[in-house]
Design a protein around this motif. Structure first.
Motif, short mmCIF file in Angstrom:
data_model
loop_
_atom_site.label_atom_id
_atom_site.label_comp_id
_atom_site.label_asym_id
_atom_site.label_seq_id
_atom_site.Cartn_x
_atom_site.Cartn_y
_atom_site.Cartn_z
N MET A 1 8.84 1.15 19.21
CA MET A 1 7.61 0.38 19.13
C MET A 1 7.32 -0.26 20.48
O MET A 1 8.22 -0.80 21.12
N ASP A 2 6.07 -0.18 20.93
CA ASP A 2 5.73 -0.69 22.24
C ASP A 2 5.83 -2.22 22.30
O ASP A 2 5.50 -2.92 21.33
N LYS A 3 6.25 -2.71 23.44
CA LYS A 3 6.31 -4.14 23.70
C LYS A 3 5.11 -4.54 24.53
O LYS A 3 4.82 -3.90 25.54
N ILE A 4 4.39 -5.56 24.12
CA ILE A 4 3.24 -6.06 24.86
C ILE A 4 3.64 -7.33 25.58
O ILE A 4 4.19 -8.26 24.96
N GLU A 5 3.38 -7.39 26.89
CA GLU A 5 3.80 -8.56 27.65
C GLU A 5 2.95 -8.69 28.91
O GLU A 5 2.17 -7.79 29.26
N ASN A 6 3.11 -9.83 29.57
CA ASN A 6 2.43 -10.05 30.83
C ASN A 6 3.27 -9.51 31.98
O ASN A 6 4.51 -9.61 31.97
N CYS A 7 2.59 -8.97 32.97
CA CYS A 7 3.22 -8.56 34.24
C CYS A 7 2.42 -9.28 35.31
O CYS A 7 1.31 -8.84 35.67
N GLY A 8 2.95 -10.39 35.80
CA GLY A 8 2.11 -11.29 36.60
C GLY A 8 1.07 -11.88 35.68
O GLY A 8 1.38 -12.39 34.60
N GLN A 9 -0.19 -11.76 36.06
CA GLN A 9 -1.29 -12.21 35.20
C GLN A 9 -1.97 -11.05 34.48
O GLN A 9 -2.98 -11.23 33.81
N SER A 10 -1.41 -9.86 34.61
CA SER A 10 -1.94 -8.67 33.97
C SER A 10 -1.24 -8.44 32.64
O SER A 10 -0.16 -8.98 32.38
N ARG A 11 -1.83 -7.59 31.81
CA ARG A 11 -1.31 -7.29 30.48
C ARG A 11 -0.85 -5.84 30.45
O ARG A 11 -1.61 -4.93 30.81
N ILE A 12 0.40 -5.62 30.01
CA ILE A 12 0.93 -4.27 29.90
C ILE A 12 1.57 -4.07 28.54
O ILE A 12 1.88 -5.03 27.83
N SER A 13 1.78 -2.80 28.19
CA SER A 13 2.64 -2.46 27.05
C SER A 13 3.54 -1.32 27.50
O SER A 13 3.18 -0.53 28.37
N HIS A 14 4.73 -1.26 26.90
CA HIS A 14 5.63 -0.15 27.23
C HIS A 14 6.66 0.00 26.12
O HIS A 14 6.93 -0.93 25.35
N GLY A 15 7.20 1.20 26.02
CA GLY A 15 8.20 1.46 25.00
C GLY A 15 8.68 2.89 25.04
O GLY A 15 8.05 3.77 25.63
N SER A 16 9.81 3.14 24.38
CA SER A 16 10.44 4.45 24.43
C SER A 16 9.77 5.45 23.49
O SER A 16 9.87 6.66 23.70
N GLU A 17 9.11 4.99 22.42
CA GLU A 17 8.53 5.93 21.47
C GLU A 17 7.43 6.78 22.12
O GLU A 17 7.38 7.99 21.93
N SER A 18 6.54 6.13 22.86
CA SER A 18 5.54 6.88 23.62
C SER A 18 6.05 7.23 25.02
O SER A 18 5.35 7.93 25.76
#
Length: 276
Positions: A1-18
């Motif tokens: 399942m993707d993790k949604i978080e801030n990277c600096g002041q930007s918004r990212i998601s990442h995860g192993s499933e995709s």
């Protein structure tokens, strides 16, 4: 399942499933150093794809870093500036699209639009959903999506997405029971909305409920000043693509092997429409 978080002041998601890191919202203060940060996150997670959705003015730096443009949505930011959907692959096999599915989709794009709107069946009622509907939404999503990149089976996540992420949900009801859902991931500042998560229970399909929900969403969001609608639809789901095609959305590009849905990583088509 993707993790949604801030990277600096930007918004990212990442995860192993995709197996992907996705730059969802770039803050100007993080440019251009975020390009190197995305590389680092991808390397640490051993992800095979990097995806950046950015204003066109940031495009050259990403292209210099090895990204390619897979889609372009005009007037994405405030009805003024275009958006680029940029991709970078660390696995050459992932860059190859599904040939048969892409060929079938190509034929759809060559067909003329022959769509006659019809009134919704009187048995169904449409309305925006709210936090009190979260519990009822979960079983609908579970029946339609066997897996999903985000935790839509959790009522707390759905409520959080309404409160903090600007997601608006819409539902169709039959005899008081929720039987279909759609959502709009809204950027209230930039006035764009992603039309997504169309889920219709199998026993209620064939009633054009996705068409009616999409039209209802457009009407509600247009009232609130939104300027651009877009969607990212599964390549192999021709009926869903045809729904957007019939309702005046324009094809913007295909994101190759982009998103894990129903147990496999699938290519996705980008469509857009101006609210003007």
């Amino acid at each position: 399942m993707d993790k949604i978080e801030n990277c600096g002041q930007s918004r990212i998601s990442h995860g192993s499933e995709s197996s992907r890191v996705y730059l969802m919202d770039l803050h100007p203060a993080d440019f251009p150093q975020i390009i190197e940060k995305l590389d680092k996150i991808a390397a640490e997670g051993r992800y095979t794809k990097l995806f950046a959705k950015v204003a066109a003015k940031y495009g050259p730096a990403f292209l210099n870093a090895g990204y390619v443009i897979e889609a372009l949505v005009p007037e994405f930011y405030g009805g003024q500036e275009d958006a680029l959907f940029l991709m970078k692959y660390t696995d050459a096999e992932r860059q190859k699209p599904e040939a048969k599915e892409l060929e079938a989709f190509q034929q759809l794009l060559l067909e003329p639009v022959e769509f006659e709107p019809t009134p919704i069946d009187n048995a169904y009622k449409l309305r925006p959903l709210n936090e009190s509907d979260a519990e009822a939404m979960v079983p609908v999503f579970k029946q339609v999506f066997s897996t999903y990149p985000f935790p839509i089976y959790d009522p707390a996540f759905l409520i959080q997405s309404m409160r903090e992420d600007g997601t608006r949900y819409f539902g169709a009801f039959c005899e008081g029971a929720l039987i279909a859902i759609s959502s709009a991931e809204c950027n209230d500042v930039k006035k764009n909305a992603e039309m997504t998560d169309f889920a219709v229970l199998p026993t209620h399909r064939g009633k054009r409920l996705a068409v009616h929900l999409l039209t209802f969403m457009e009407e509600e969001l247009t009232k609130d000043g939104f300027k651009t609608f877009y969607t990212i639809a599964r390549l192999h789901s021709l009926p869903m693509n045809k729904t957007f095609y019939n309702l005046g959305y324009k094809y913007a590009g295909t994101l190759t092997r982009n998103t894990q849905i129903a147990g496999k990583i699938e290519s996705m088509n980008v469509w857009w429409k101006s609210a003007k």
